[in-house]
Design a protein around this motif. Structure first.
Motif, PDB file in Angstrom:
ATOM      1  N   GLU A   1       5.041   8.664   2.672  1.00  0.00           N
ATOM      2  CA  GLU A   1       4.704   7.766   2.597  1.00  0.00           C
ATOM      3  C   GLU A   1       5.037   6.753   4.412  1.00  0.00           C
ATOM      4  O   GLU A   1       3.986   6.515   4.855  1.00  0.00           O
ATOM      5  CB  GLU A   1       4.025   6.560   1.434  1.00  0.00           C
ATOM      6  N   ALA A   2       5.856   6.112   3.378  1.00  0.00           N
ATOM      7  CA  ALA A   2       6.262   5.681   5.388  1.00  0.00           C
ATOM      8  C   ALA A   2       6.067   6.515   6.324  1.00  0.00           C
ATOM      9  O   ALA A   2       5.621   6.149   7.713  1.00  0.00           O
ATOM     10  CB  ALA A   2       7.726   5.290   5.265  1.00  0.00           C
ATOM     11  N   PHE A   3       6.372   7.642   6.651  1.00  0.00           N
ATOM     12  CA  PHE A   3       6.191   8.087   8.066  1.00  0.00           C
ATOM     13  C   PHE A   3       4.690   8.929   8.405  1.00  0.00           C
ATOM     14  O   PHE A   3       4.111   8.513   8.815  1.00  0.00           O
ATOM     15  CB  PHE A   3       7.038  10.173   7.303  1.00  0.00           C
TER      16      PHE A   3
ATOM     17  N   ILE B   1      10.274   9.365  -6.460  1.00  0.00           N
ATOM     18  CA  ILE B   1       9.865   8.104  -5.822  1.00  0.00           C
ATOM     19  C   ILE B   1      10.430   8.032  -4.700  1.00  0.00           C
ATOM     20  O   ILE B   1       9.695   7.461  -3.736  1.00  0.00           O
ATOM     21  CB  ILE B   1      10.369   6.702  -7.297  1.00  0.00           C
ATOM     22  N   LYS B   2      11.910   8.061  -4.199  1.00  0.00           N
ATOM     23  CA  LYS B   2      12.419   7.974  -3.173  1.00  0.00           C
ATOM     24  C   LYS B   2      12.162   9.175  -1.749  1.00  0.00           C
ATOM     25  O   LYS B   2      11.339   8.454  -0.666  1.00  0.00           O
ATOM     26  CB  LYS B   2      13.930   8.373  -2.909  1.00  0.00           C
TER      27      LYS B   2
ATOM     28  N   VAL C   1       1.206  -1.322  -0.165  1.00  0.00           N
ATOM     29  CA  VAL C   1       0.235  -0.064  -0.272  1.00  0.00           C
ATOM     30  C   VAL C   1       0.917   1.061   0.274  1.00  0.00           C
ATOM     31  O   VAL C   1       0.578   2.141  -0.345  1.00  0.00           O
ATOM     32  CB  VAL C   1      -1.217  -0.176   0.960  1.00  0.00           C
ATOM     33  N   GLU C   2       1.939   1.124   0.640  1.00  0.00           N
ATOM     34  CA  GLU C   2       2.737   2.823   0.858  1.00  0.00           C
ATOM     35  C   GLU C   2       3.281   2.827  -0.613  1.00  0.00           C
ATOM     36  O   GLU C   2       3.891   3.722  -0.791  1.00  0.00           O
ATOM     37  CB  GLU C   2       4.050   2.334   2.164  1.00  0.00           C
ATOM     38  N   HIS C   3       4.054   1.420  -0.986  1.00  0.00           N
ATOM     39  CA  HIS C   3       4.604   1.261  -1.807  1.00  0.00           C
ATOM     40  C   HIS C   3       3.357   2.388  -3.675  1.00  0.00           C
ATOM     41  O   HIS C   3       3.826   3.313  -3.925  1.00  0.00           O
ATOM     42  CB  HIS C   3       5.394   0.290  -3.238  1.00  0.00           C
TER      43      HIS C   3
ATOM     44  N   ARG D   1       3.761   5.458  -5.795  1.00  0.00           N
ATOM     45  CA  ARG D   1       3.744   5.899  -7.256  1.00  0.00           C
ATOM     46  C   ARG D   1       3.346   6.384  -7.763  1.00  0.00           C
ATOM     47  O   ARG D   1       3.612   7.837  -8.057  1.00  0.00           O
ATOM     48  CB  ARG D   1       3.657   4.740  -7.378  1.00  0.00           C
ATOM     49  N   HIS D   2       1.782   7.021  -6.821  1.00  0.00           N
ATOM     50  CA  HIS D   2       0.697   7.686  -7.133  1.00  0.00           C
ATOM     51  C   HIS D   2       1.350   9.048  -6.880  1.00  0.00           C
ATOM     52  O   HIS D   2       1.384  10.224  -7.106  1.00  0.00           O
ATOM     53  CB  HIS D   2      -0.610   7.770  -6.530  1.00  0.00           C
ATOM     54  N   LEU D   3       1.823  10.078  -5.534  1.00  0.00           N
ATOM     55  CA  LEU D   3       2.332  10.902  -4.838  1.00  0.00           C
ATOM     56  C   LEU D   3       2.950  10.832  -5.806  1.00  0.00           C
ATOM     57  O   LEU D   3       3.540  12.387  -7.128  1.00  0.00           O
ATOM     58  CB  LEU D   3       2.776  10.768  -3.156  1.00  0.00           C
TER      59      LEU D   3
END
Length: 239
Positions: A200-202, A193-194, A177-179, A183-185
């Motif tokens: 997203e992880a934060f 992407i990094k 889900v995070e990945h 990708r959407h962001l």
């Protein structure tokens, strides 16, 4: 989403709204089974009383509401040993449709529904009310529901045919889900992407901490545990 750059902002957990749906299939309760064993027939005694010719009917599918009763009624029907067909109330009389005509009716109803949605939104605008969700939004919601169902199945799946490993499965699903969100962001923003994955992880970490505090029976103890876990993580990563 709570990003690293706006960490000082208050983070509120996201609560999914229930999805409402209208079931237009009329329920058939207390009906006997078809004496001839026809799978779709609910065995109405009135249509099976003549021993020379049984008429088999499926439960009716129609729309009923404050706008009217049993509108656009349709159901599968079979006369004795003939071929099944579809009965449909069009102009007030019952007509019998072939499979090709049913397909044609579906196409026509789809166009009719799309036009009705546009007319409804036009009326809503005139009355100062909110428009209906777009078909794209409805499709997205349906996909979310399908994903939630798939997650439930994944969590219950047996690994090696023996045991379940819910924690491993949960971690894989969370990362997926995070990945996908990263990708959407990255697509809709100027983030690399990094950087998107980091945000997203934060954001997921903030949401998890918020949920832990919200559901905790001892908030002070939970805060101490979160701080301790953060310190241990910082030490392990060498940050």
């Amino acid at each position: 989403m709570t990003s690293i750059s706006d960490v000082t902002a208050s983070a509120q957990p996201t609560v999914s709204q229930p999805v409402s749906a209208t079931d237009t299939v009329a329920a058939v309760v207390g009906r006997p089974a078809c004496p001839d064993g026809v799978s779709f027939c609910y065995g109405d005694p009135d249509t099976h009383s003549d021993p020379r010719e049984h008429i088999h009917h499926a439960p009716a599918n129609h729309m009923t509401g404050t706008f009217g009763d049993e509108l656009m009624d349709c159901s599968i029907v079979q006369w004795h040993d003939g071929r099944p067909a579809m009965e449909f109330v069009g102009n007030g009389s019952w007509g019998t449709l072939t499979l090709d005509q049913v397909d044609e009716l579906i196409t026509a109803e789809t166009k009719h529904l799309a036009t009705l949605r546009r007319q409804r939104n036009q009326l809503a605008a005139l009355l100062g009310s909110k428009p209906l969700a777009t078909s794209a939004e409805v499709t997205a919601e349906q996909r979310v529901i399908q994903a939630e169902t798939a997650i439930d199945r994944a969590m219950d799946a047996k690994h090696d045919g023996l045991t379940t490993h819910p924690h491993d499965t949960k971690d894989r699903l969370r990362r997926a889900v995070e990945h996908a969100a990263a990708r959407h962001l990255a697509r809709v923003s100027k983030h690399t992407i990094k950087a998107a994955r980091a945000d997203e992880a934060f954001s997921a970490a903030v949401d998890t901490m918020t949920e832990a505090l919200r559901t905790s029976g001892n908030v002070r103890q939970t805060v101490i545990a979160l701080i301790t876990a953060l310190e241990l993580t910082v030490g392990e990563t060498g940050a």
